[in-house]
Design a protein around this motif. Structure first.
Motif, PDB file in Angstrom:
ATOM      1  N   GLU A  41       0.826  -1.214   0.000  1.00  0.00           N
ATOM      2  CA  GLU A  41       0.000   0.000   0.000  1.00  0.00           C
ATOM      3  C   GLU A  41       0.855   1.258   0.000  1.00  0.00           C
ATOM      4  O   GLU A  41       0.487   2.273  -0.588  1.00  0.00           O
ATOM      5  N   ILE A  42       2.024   1.188   0.643  1.00  0.00           N
ATOM      6  CA  ILE A  42       2.903   2.363   0.686  1.00  0.00           C
ATOM      7  C   ILE A  42       3.396   2.723  -0.710  1.00  0.00           C
ATOM      8  O   ILE A  42       3.453   3.903  -1.083  1.00  0.00           O
ATOM      9  N   PHE A  43       3.750   1.702  -1.501  1.00  0.00           N
ATOM     10  CA  PHE A  43       4.314   1.952  -2.828  1.00  0.00           C
ATOM     11  C   PHE A  43       3.271   1.832  -3.937  1.00  0.00           C
ATOM     12  O   PHE A  43       3.630   1.815  -5.116  1.00  0.00           O
ATOM     13  N   SER A  44       2.013   1.781  -3.554  1.00  0.00           N
ATOM     14  CA  SER A  44       0.945   1.629  -4.547  1.00  0.00           C
ATOM     15  C   SER A  44       0.808   2.877  -5.411  1.00  0.00           C
ATOM     16  O   SER A  44       0.991   4.010  -4.957  1.00  0.00           O
ATOM     17  N   SER A  45       0.493   2.654  -6.681  1.00  0.00           N
ATOM     18  CA  SER A  45       0.214   3.754  -7.619  1.00  0.00           C
ATOM     19  C   SER A  45      -1.020   3.383  -8.442  1.00  0.00           C
ATOM     20  O   SER A  45      -1.001   2.354  -9.147  1.00  0.00           O
ATOM     21  N   PRO A  46      -2.081   4.180  -8.337  1.00  0.00           N
ATOM     22  CA  PRO A  46      -2.254   5.415  -7.564  1.00  0.00           C
ATOM     23  C   PRO A  46      -2.197   5.159  -6.065  1.00  0.00           C
ATOM     24  O   PRO A  46      -2.395   4.027  -5.623  1.00  0.00           O
ATOM     25  N   PRO A  47      -1.939   6.202  -5.297  1.00  0.00           N
ATOM     26  CA  PRO A  47      -1.751   6.029  -3.855  1.00  0.00           C
ATOM     27  C   PRO A  47      -3.016   5.553  -3.149  1.00  0.00           C
ATOM     28  O   PRO A  47      -4.136   5.850  -3.566  1.00  0.00           O
ATOM     29  N   VAL A  48      -2.811   4.818  -2.082  1.00  0.00           N
ATOM     30  CA  VAL A  48      -3.902   4.355  -1.233  1.00  0.00           C
ATOM     31  C   VAL A  48      -4.114   5.404  -0.141  1.00  0.00           C
ATOM     32  O   VAL A  48      -3.223   5.624   0.693  1.00  0.00           O
ATOM     33  N   TRP A  49      -5.275   6.039  -0.141  1.00  0.00           N
ATOM     34  CA  TRP A  49      -5.525   7.120   0.808  1.00  0.00           C
ATOM     35  C   TRP A  49      -5.876   6.610   2.195  1.00  0.00           C
ATOM     36  O   TRP A  49      -5.674   7.306   3.180  1.00  0.00           O
ATOM     37  N   TRP A  50      -6.406   5.395   2.258  1.00  0.00           N
ATOM     38  CA  TRP A  50      -6.781   4.813   3.542  1.00  0.00           C
ATOM     39  C   TRP A  50      -6.474   3.320   3.498  1.00  0.00           C
ATOM     40  O   TRP A  50      -6.920   2.625   2.596  1.00  0.00           O
ATOM     41  N   PRO A  51      -5.695   2.790   4.442  1.00  0.00           N
ATOM     42  CA  PRO A  51      -5.326   1.358   4.406  1.00  0.00           C
ATOM     43  C   PRO A  51      -6.542   0.469   4.623  1.00  0.00           C
ATOM     44  O   PRO A  51      -7.478   0.814   5.344  1.00  0.00           O
ATOM     45  N   GLU A  52      -6.504  -0.683   3.999  1.00  0.00           N
ATOM     46  CA  GLU A  52      -7.612  -1.632   4.156  1.00  0.00           C
ATOM     47  C   GLU A  52      -7.714  -2.138   5.590  1.00  0.00           C
ATOM     48  O   GLU A  52      -8.813  -2.340   6.116  1.00  0.00           O
ATOM     49  N   SER A  53      -6.593  -2.351   6.225  1.00  0.00           N
ATOM     50  CA  SER A  53      -6.573  -2.765   7.633  1.00  0.00           C
ATOM     51  C   SER A  53      -5.387  -2.072   8.315  1.00  0.00           C
ATOM     52  O   SER A  53      -4.328  -1.914   7.714  1.00  0.00           O
ATOM     53  N   LEU A  54      -5.599  -1.663   9.545  1.00  0.00           N
ATOM     54  CA  LEU A  54      -4.554  -0.953  10.280  1.00  0.00           C
ATOM     55  C   LEU A  54      -3.458  -1.924  10.706  1.00  0.00           C
ATOM     56  O   LEU A  54      -3.716  -2.897  11.430  1.00  0.00           O
ATOM     57  N   GLN A  55      -2.253  -1.675  10.241  1.00  0.00           N
ATOM     58  CA  GLN A  55      -1.115  -2.550  10.528  1.00  0.00           C
ATOM     59  C   GLN A  55      -0.445  -2.110  11.836  1.00  0.00           C
ATOM     60  O   GLN A  55       0.529  -1.354  11.836  1.00  0.00           O
ATOM     61  N   LEU A  56      -0.959  -2.581  12.963  1.00  0.00           N
ATOM     62  CA  LEU A  56      -0.363  -2.250  14.255  1.00  0.00           C
ATOM     63  C   LEU A  56       1.005  -2.893  14.433  1.00  0.00           C
ATOM     64  O   LEU A  56       1.762  -2.507  15.328  1.00  0.00           O
ATOM     65  N   ALA A  57       1.315  -3.851  13.582  1.00  0.00           N
ATOM     66  CA  ALA A  57       2.628  -4.506  13.657  1.00  0.00           C
ATOM     67  C   ALA A  57       3.754  -3.513  13.395  1.00  0.00           C
ATOM     68  O   ALA A  57       4.878  -3.710  13.880  1.00  0.00           O
ATOM     69  N   ASN A  58       3.479  -2.449  12.633  1.00  0.00           N
ATOM     70  CA  ASN A  58       4.504  -1.439  12.379  1.00  0.00           C
ATOM     71  C   ASN A  58       4.940  -0.763  13.675  1.00  0.00           C
ATOM     72  O   ASN A  58       6.097  -0.352  13.815  1.00  0.00           O
ATOM     73  N   TYR A  59       4.013  -0.630  14.621  1.00  0.00           N
ATOM     74  CA  TYR A  59       4.340  -0.068  15.930  1.00  0.00           C
ATOM     75  C   TYR A  59       4.878  -1.132  16.880  1.00  0.00           C
ATOM     76  O   TYR A  59       5.791  -0.866  17.669  1.00  0.00           O
ATOM     77  N   ALA A  60       4.297  -2.330  16.792  1.00  0.00           N
ATOM     78  CA  ALA A  60       4.709  -3.403  17.702  1.00  0.00           C
ATOM     79  C   ALA A  60       6.184  -3.747  17.530  1.00  0.00           C
ATOM     80  O   ALA A  60       6.885  -4.028  18.520  1.00  0.00           O
ATOM     81  N   VAL A  61       6.685  -3.697  16.294  1.00  0.00           N
ATOM     82  CA  VAL A  61       8.081  -4.056  16.063  1.00  0.00           C
ATOM     83  C   VAL A  61       9.024  -3.036  16.701  1.00  0.00           C
ATOM     84  O   VAL A  61      10.141  -3.380  17.115  1.00  0.00           O
ATOM     85  N   LEU A  62       8.590  -1.779  16.818  1.00  0.00           N
ATOM     86  CA  LEU A  62       9.426  -0.766  17.464  1.00  0.00           C
ATOM     87  C   LEU A  62       9.585  -1.059  18.952  1.00  0.00           C
ATOM     88  O   LEU A  62      10.663  -0.862  19.520  1.00  0.00           O
ATOM     89  N   PHE A  63       8.500  -1.523  19.575  1.00  0.00           N
ATOM     90  CA  PHE A  63       8.588  -1.888  20.992  1.00  0.00           C
ATOM     91  C   PHE A  63       9.360  -3.189  21.169  1.00  0.00           C
ATOM     92  O   PHE A  63      10.134  -3.336  22.129  1.00  0.00           O
ATOM     93  N   LYS A  64       9.166  -4.126  20.251  1.00  0.00           N
ATOM     94  CA  LYS A  64       9.846  -5.409  20.346  1.00  0.00           C
ATOM     95  C   LYS A  64      11.353  -5.251  20.206  1.00  0.00           C
ATOM     96  O   LYS A  64      12.132  -5.889  20.940  1.00  0.00           O
ATOM     97  N   ASP A  65      11.787  -4.413  19.271  1.00  0.00           N
ATOM     98  CA  ASP A  65      13.220  -4.203  19.046  1.00  0.00           C
ATOM     99  C   ASP A  65      13.845  -3.220  20.031  1.00  0.00           C
ATOM    100  O   ASP A  65      15.065  -3.025  20.014  1.00  0.00           O
ATOM    101  N   GLY A  66      13.018  -2.573  20.840  1.00  0.00           N
ATOM    102  CA  GLY A  66      13.545  -1.615  21.809  1.00  0.00           C
ATOM    103  C   GLY A  66      13.843  -0.249  21.239  1.00  0.00           C
ATOM    104  O   GLY A  66      14.515   0.564  21.904  1.00  0.00           O
TER     105      GLY A  66
END
Length: 275
Positions: A41-66
């Motif tokens: 979705e980040i590299f989609s063309s045309p751009p995706v204005w709203w994600p189909e599902s919220l990827q909380l894993a993008n935040y979870a990995v920041l806490f997991k890796d410290g």
């Protein structure tokens, strides 16, 4: 009744204000959305204005890796250095405003030190810190940020203190207050709006500082701006991590500005209108 032409002009001004607001808010919205998108979705063309599902894993990995520890490092360093700069700088500003400490051009010289590009002095500072063992330490960055922000605090608080009528201090002295009591009970409450406005900007300066933190930290006290650069690589960039980390990194600034908003507005406009 409001004339039609006046009503149309007012409506146009509101529309222009809304358009400008949306223009400036769009990058914030786009960054926030990227933090919840998949790589496709980040590299989609045309751009995706709203994600189909919220990827909380993008935040979870920041806490997991410290990685979020770097935000805490920035909070500690920026908060302590801001507090130190405000305490020392306000006392210096009072001395300069009331007793002309250093002469007529001392504040100009002091402010000129703030204009020195950090890249000019970062290498000598690094060599000094290696000698005294302050590389990659809270104390090292706190001392440096305090010294770097002191000229700004002194300059700003001097102007706010000069706007306080001298007669108020003289009355307090006549009533038996010491000079310290005058400073604490009269000057600081009168300059409260300017004090908090200056503190907010000082905190932002310390929070966003990059070059000193990049050179003087390794792994123990890496700050938020430095950590974000670790997600940029020669082959690819981790845009989801960059966006998620950036969103988390704006939360302390948002909280500080929200809590001190009323002082911020008053402090910026203090002394703008003279009677």
């Amino acid at each position: 009744m409001m004339r039609p032409d006046r009503g149309a002009g007012l409506a146009l001004r509101y529309l222009a204000a809304v358009a400008v607001t949306l223009l400036f808010l769009f990058p914030v919205y786009w960054l926030f959305m990227i933090s919840f998108k998949t790589p496709e979705e980040i590299f989609s063309s045309p751009p995706v204005w709203w994600p189909e599902s919220l990827q909380l894993a993008n935040y979870a990995v920041l806490f997991k890796d410290g990685d979020v520890v770097t935000i805490w490092n920035s909070v500690v360093i920026a908060s302590v250095s801001t507090a130190a700069a405000m305490i020392i700088g306000t006392m210096c500003a009072y001395s300069i405003a009331r007793f002309r400490t250093g002469g007529n051009f001392f504040t100009d010289w002091l402010l000129s030190n703030r204009m020195v590009p950090p890249i000019v002095i970062v290498f000598p500072v690094f060599l000094l810190y290696v000698k005294v063992g302050l590389v990659d330490s809270y104390l090292g960055l706190i001392l440096l940020y305090t010294a770097f922000n002191l000229p700004y605090v002194v300059w700003m608080m001097r102007g706010y203190i000069q706007d306080i009528p001298l007669e108020l201090e003289e009355s307090a002295l006549v009533d038996g207050c010491t000079r310290w009591q005058v400073f604490l009970r009269v000057v600081l409450p009168m300059a409260r709006s300017g004090f908090f406005a200056t503190a907010v900007f000082t905190f932002v300066f310390a929070w966003n500082e990059f070059i000193f933190a990049l050179v003087l930290t390794r792994a123990e006290v890496t700050t938020f701006p430095v950590q974000v650069t670790h997600y940029f690589g020669g082959q690819s960039n981790f845009w989801a991590k960059i966006a998620a980390m950036s969103v988390l990194g704006t939360i302390p600034i948002f909280i500080a500005v929200t809590l001190l908003q009323r002082y911020l507005v008053r402090g910026i406009s203090l002394g703008a209108v003279k009677g």
